[in-house]
Write a protein that holds these residues in place. Structure first.
Motif, PDB file in Angstrom:
ATOM      1  N   UNK A  47      -1.813   1.585  -8.543  1.00  0.00           N
ATOM      2  CA  UNK A  47      -2.538   0.417  -9.042  1.00  0.00           C
ATOM      3  C   UNK A  47      -3.387  -0.167  -7.916  1.00  0.00           C
ATOM      4  N   UNK A  48      -4.230  -1.125  -8.236  1.00  0.00           N
ATOM      5  CA  UNK A  48      -4.988  -1.792  -7.179  1.00  0.00           C
ATOM      6  C   UNK A  48      -4.029  -2.598  -6.320  1.00  0.00           C
ATOM      7  N   UNK A  49      -4.400  -2.816  -5.064  1.00  0.00           N
ATOM      8  CA  UNK A  49      -3.505  -3.533  -4.155  1.00  0.00           C
ATOM      9  C   UNK A  49      -4.270  -4.189  -3.026  1.00  0.00           C
ATOM     10  N   UNK A  50      -3.677  -5.235  -2.473  1.00  0.00           N
ATOM     11  CA  UNK A  50      -4.266  -5.964  -1.348  1.00  0.00           C
ATOM     12  C   UNK A  50      -3.672  -5.469  -0.027  1.00  0.00           C
ATOM     13  N   UNK A  51      -4.489  -5.554   1.024  1.00  0.00           N
ATOM     14  CA  UNK A  51      -4.050  -5.148   2.351  1.00  0.00           C
ATOM     15  C   UNK A  51      -2.951  -6.078   2.846  1.00  0.00           C
ATOM     16  N   UNK A  52      -1.828  -5.505   3.293  1.00  0.00           N
ATOM     17  CA  UNK A  52      -0.712  -6.318   3.789  1.00  0.00           C
ATOM     18  C   UNK A  52      -0.487  -6.145   5.291  1.00  0.00           C
ATOM     19  N   UNK A  53      -0.715  -4.952   5.831  1.00  0.00           N
ATOM     20  CA  UNK A  53      -0.503  -4.745   7.262  1.00  0.00           C
ATOM     21  C   UNK A  53      -1.236  -3.499   7.723  1.00  0.00           C
ATOM     22  N   UNK A  54      -1.427  -3.419   9.051  1.00  0.00           N
ATOM     23  CA  UNK A  54      -2.075  -2.269   9.679  1.00  0.00           C
ATOM     24  C   UNK A  54      -1.231  -1.839  10.873  1.00  0.00           C
ATOM     25  N   UNK A  55      -1.017  -0.538  11.000  1.00  0.00           N
ATOM     26  CA  UNK A  55      -0.296   0.018  12.133  1.00  0.00           C
ATOM     27  C   UNK A  55      -1.119   1.149  12.728  1.00  0.00           C
ATOM     28  N   UNK A  56      -1.056   1.280  14.035  1.00  0.00           N
ATOM     29  CA  UNK A  56      -1.746   2.370  14.724  1.00  0.00           C
ATOM     30  C   UNK A  56      -0.688   3.313  15.264  1.00  0.00           C
ATOM     31  N   UNK A  57      -0.746   4.572  14.847  1.00  0.00           N
ATOM     32  CA  UNK A  57       0.260   5.550  15.260  1.00  0.00           C
ATOM     33  C   UNK A  57      -0.122   6.175  16.599  1.00  0.00           C
ATOM     34  N   UNK A  58       0.771   7.007  17.126  1.00  0.00           N
ATOM     35  CA  UNK A  58       0.553   7.594  18.448  1.00  0.00           C
ATOM     36  C   UNK A  58      -0.617   8.560  18.498  1.00  0.00           C
ATOM     37  N   UNK A  59      -1.008   9.117  17.361  1.00  0.00           N
ATOM     38  CA  UNK A  59      -2.172  10.006  17.346  1.00  0.00           C
ATOM     39  C   UNK A  59      -3.469   9.266  17.047  1.00  0.00           C
ATOM     40  N   UNK A  60      -3.390   7.926  17.053  1.00  0.00           N
ATOM     41  CA  UNK A  60      -4.581   7.121  16.835  1.00  0.00           C
ATOM     42  C   UNK A  60      -4.899   6.845  15.390  1.00  0.00           C
ATOM     43  N   UNK A  61      -4.110   7.386  14.462  1.00  0.00           N
ATOM     44  CA  UNK A  61      -4.352   7.135  13.050  1.00  0.00           C
ATOM     45  C   UNK A  61      -4.042   5.665  12.724  1.00  0.00           C
ATOM     46  N   UNK A  62      -4.990   5.031  12.059  1.00  0.00           N
ATOM     47  CA  UNK A  62      -4.804   3.644  11.635  1.00  0.00           C
ATOM     48  C   UNK A  62      -4.273   3.670  10.217  1.00  0.00           C
ATOM     49  N   UNK A  63      -2.982   3.314  10.063  1.00  0.00           N
ATOM     50  CA  UNK A  63      -2.314   3.368   8.771  1.00  0.00           C
ATOM     51  C   UNK A  63      -2.341   1.966   8.143  1.00  0.00           C
ATOM     52  N   UNK A  64      -2.931   1.886   6.955  1.00  0.00           N
ATOM     53  CA  UNK A  64      -3.028   0.609   6.235  1.00  0.00           C
ATOM     54  C   UNK A  64      -2.003   0.592   5.107  1.00  0.00           C
ATOM     55  N   UNK A  65      -1.267  -0.498   5.002  1.00  0.00           N
ATOM     56  CA  UNK A  65      -0.285  -0.680   3.937  1.00  0.00           C
ATOM     57  C   UNK A  65      -0.810  -1.722   2.956  1.00  0.00           C
ATOM     58  N   UNK A  66      -0.613  -1.443   1.646  1.00  0.00           N
ATOM     59  CA  UNK A  66      -1.131  -2.309   0.593  1.00  0.00           C
ATOM     60  C   UNK A  66       0.013  -2.814  -0.284  1.00  0.00           C
ATOM     61  N   UNK A  67      -0.267  -3.872  -1.016  1.00  0.00           N
ATOM     62  CA  UNK A  67       0.764  -4.515  -1.834  1.00  0.00           C
ATOM     63  C   UNK A  67       1.238  -3.646  -2.981  1.00  0.00           C
ATOM     64  N   UNK A  68       0.512  -2.581  -3.306  1.00  0.00           N
ATOM     65  CA  UNK A  68       0.937  -1.676  -4.385  1.00  0.00           C
ATOM     66  C   UNK A  68       1.863  -0.575  -3.881  1.00  0.00           C
ATOM     67  N   UNK A  69       2.283  -0.677  -2.616  1.00  0.00           N
ATOM     68  CA  UNK A  69       3.199   0.302  -2.057  1.00  0.00           C
ATOM     69  C   UNK A  69       2.528   1.488  -1.399  1.00  0.00           C
ATOM     70  N   UNK A  70       1.202   1.541  -1.432  1.00  0.00           N
ATOM     71  CA  UNK A  70       0.474   2.667  -0.848  1.00  0.00           C
ATOM     72  C   UNK A  70       0.304   2.442   0.650  1.00  0.00           C
ATOM     73  N   UNK A  71       0.591   3.452   1.439  1.00  0.00           N
ATOM     74  CA  UNK A  71       0.303   3.472   2.865  1.00  0.00           C
ATOM     75  C   UNK A  71      -0.508   4.730   3.133  1.00  0.00           C
ATOM     76  N   UNK A  72      -1.702   4.555   3.657  1.00  0.00           N
ATOM     77  CA  UNK A  72      -2.573   5.712   3.853  1.00  0.00           C
ATOM     78  C   UNK A  72      -3.377   5.552   5.131  1.00  0.00           C
ATOM     79  N   UNK A  73      -3.842   6.682   5.671  1.00  0.00           N
ATOM     80  CA  UNK A  73      -4.675   6.684   6.866  1.00  0.00           C
ATOM     81  C   UNK A  73      -6.087   6.265   6.484  1.00  0.00           C
ATOM     82  N   UNK A  74      -6.571   5.223   7.132  1.00  0.00           N
ATOM     83  CA  UNK A  74      -7.925   4.745   6.858  1.00  0.00           C
ATOM     84  C   UNK A  74      -8.908   5.179   7.940  1.00  0.00           C
ATOM     85  N   UNK A  75      -8.416   5.439   9.152  1.00  0.00           N
ATOM     86  CA  UNK A  75      -9.311   5.807  10.250  1.00  0.00           C
ATOM     87  C   UNK A  75      -8.481   6.348  11.406  1.00  0.00           C
TER      88      UNK A  75
END
Length: 537
Positions: free
Chosen positions: A419-447
């Protein structure tokens, strides 16, 4: 001796103290790199002078060299803090649209959703396509959707990892059984007259009863019995057809008791659905002839259609999950598994008895799936979504299904929609991937955070704010990603400390102070020599 040597020594010692003081002042500055004053002597010579006759005239600061050694990495626990362990710089875009480079990874998310440094410069990186997972080849300013939700994605596939119990028996066919007899009970009207002699003749269907029986193939056959009074007292002819002229039997009743006297069992020959005949006995022993009422009921004895004996109800082996339509509305999908044959299971999406299977799974003798891995499901968004969306297809991936001798279990069940979701948090992993978490439970690499390196980092120009800019001496920036080639790795949730060695700097400061005092002493000595010359008589 002149004053020039001492004066130049005072100047460079003062500049050396400036460099040391700058290092000490930035001992706690994130990503700061210490500098070192490097000196060169000054020589005075004339053309043609012999090499041994030239003398020095002092010292100068040849360069202030930056020391790009690795600083200590301190864990902070902040999701947006990143330290570089190795070579490389973060590339940032400054407010004036120019580019700079920094080792300070204390990033923040501003109100516009941009990932920025403490000084407000935008962090550069490679954007990742959420559909394909591929990143761009050119670094862009990293920005995230803080003002609007991400668009919903319709489910296109479901992946299930499960085990079907190999001990479950396949359904057993139960053959049809032909009806052996029918039983009629009730009363025939004792005052009835000879049907043929009556004026008008009594219709044959006046005294009748009916029942259904099963032929040898399990097909339902209707049987009708008609009772027609004869001219003999207590005697009735029995017919199985309204048009037949020949009775199938005759029954007589005792005139005293009204119970049946003869003809209690009448053999019938019925025609099956396949035109073959089969025998059925009509048991009339429970009938009577009393009074002036008629009431006869009949029932079959034995007989059944062909059936399938199931080992368990379809709902025994089932699971469910929600999928999403193009508007992000969740629709439940049910999956049921029913064993149909040896090593074969039918897949259903409904418990309705009239539902047809959507696919068949076939396993080999080792319990490994050999066919039926991919099944197409047709999902209807209504009634969950009242907007009359058309049905959509979802691919069901069962390639990881097994059939082993253990209980039915679903190890994993997932789908790729949301479903659609709002941004809740951002984490940067050790390989530089910026992982964005959304209110719909989706966590995906954005950059992925970009790193830059230079052939000659010493040629970078420091511009303040923990930033450097490239110069002709540094050469152009070479872009890459963390961990690739000679680029360093990242440590998320940590920062690189200043590489200033405070103890060494304090020792250097004392040494520079002594050098300053010594140069001042040479000037003092030169002054005394000059005074001696002036005072000669």
């Amino acid at each position: 001796m002149g004053f020039q040597q001492g004066l130049s020594g005072l100047n460079v010692s003062s500049k050396n103290l400036d460099v040391i003081g700058h290092n000490i002042a930035n001992a706690n500055t994130t990503g700061f790199k210490a500098s070192r004053a490097e000196f060169a002597d000054l020589m005075a010579s004339s053309m043609g002078a012999a090499g041994g006759s030239s003398y020095g005239i002092g010292v100068e600061v040849a360069a202030v060299a930056q020391q790009f050694s690795q600083g200590n990495v301190t864990v902070t626990g902040n999701n947006l803090d990143v330290a570089i362990n190795g070579n490389g710089f973060f590339k940032v875009k400054q407010p004036d649209e120019s580019f700079a480079y920094t080792r300070a990874g204390n990033f923040k998310l501003d109100k516009a959703g941009d990932l920025v440094t403490t000084g407000g410069a935008q962090v550069m990186g490679f954007k990742v396509d959420s559909t394909t997972g591929l990143s761009t080849s050119e670094a862009q300013a990293l920005s995230f959707p803080t003002g609007a939700p991400i668009q919903a994605k319709a489910t296109s596939s479901i992946t299930a990892v499960l085990n079907l119990d190999a001990r479950v028996k396949a359904p057993t066919p139960v053959p049809a059984v032909a009806t052996s007899s029918i039983k009629a009970s009730g009363n025939l009207n004792a005052t009835a007259t000879d049907a043929a002699a009556a004026v008008p003749p009594t219709p044959r269907n006046t005294y009748s009863t009916s029942v259904t029986v099963f032929d040898p193939q399990g097909t339902v056959i209707p049987v009708n019995l008609y009772f027609e009074k004869t001219s003999n007292p207590g005697e009735w002819n029995v017919f199985d057809s309204l048009t037949s002229t020949t009775s199938v039997g005759t029954v007589t009743f005792d005139s005293t008791t009204g119970n049946i006297a003869t003809g209690g069992n009448i053999p019938l020959t019925l025609t099956a659905a396949n035109a073959l005949t089969f025998p059925v006995t009509a048991d009339l022993s429970a009938m009577t002839q009393l009074g002036n009422t008629f009431s006869v009921t009949s029932s079959r004895v034995g007989g059944s259609a062909e059936t399938i004996e199931l080992a368990a109800p379809r709902s025994t082996y089932g699971t469910s999950l929600n999928v999403f339509d193009s508007q992000g509305v969740a629709t439940p999908v049910n999956l049921y598994f029913s064993k149909t044959n040896t090593n074969q299971w039918a897949v259903y999406d409904s418990l309705s008895p009239t539902a047809t299977s959507v696919g068949t799974l076939e396993f080999d003798n080792a319990g490994v799936l050999i066919s039926g891995q991919d099944i197409n499901l047709r999902v209807h968004p209504d009634p969950a979504n009242p907007n009359a969306l058309p049905p959509f297809d979802v691919k069901l991936d069962l390639s990881a299904a097994t059939q082993f001798g253990s209980k039915f279990a679903v190890a994993d069940l997932k789908q790729d929609g949301y479903a659609s979701g709002d941004l809740t948090s951002i984490n940067i992993s050790n390989d530089g991937m910026v992982m964005a978490s959304y209110s719909n439970g989706v966590t995906r690499a954005e950059a992925q955070v970009a790193l830059a390196n230079f052939r000659n980092p010493q040629g970078l120009l420091a511009v303040g704010g923990n930033n450097w800019v490239e110069s002709f001496d540094s050469g152009p920036a070479v872009m890459g990603t963390p961990g690739d080639g000679n680029f360093g790795a990242l440590r998320s949730g940590a920062l690189e400390d200043s590489n200033v060695d405070l103890t060494a700097e304090l020792v250097n400061m004392m040494t520079a102070q002594r050098a300053y005092q010594a140069n001042a002493q040479t000037i003092k000595t030169q002054d005394q020599v000059m005074s001696t010359l002036v005072n000669l008589r």
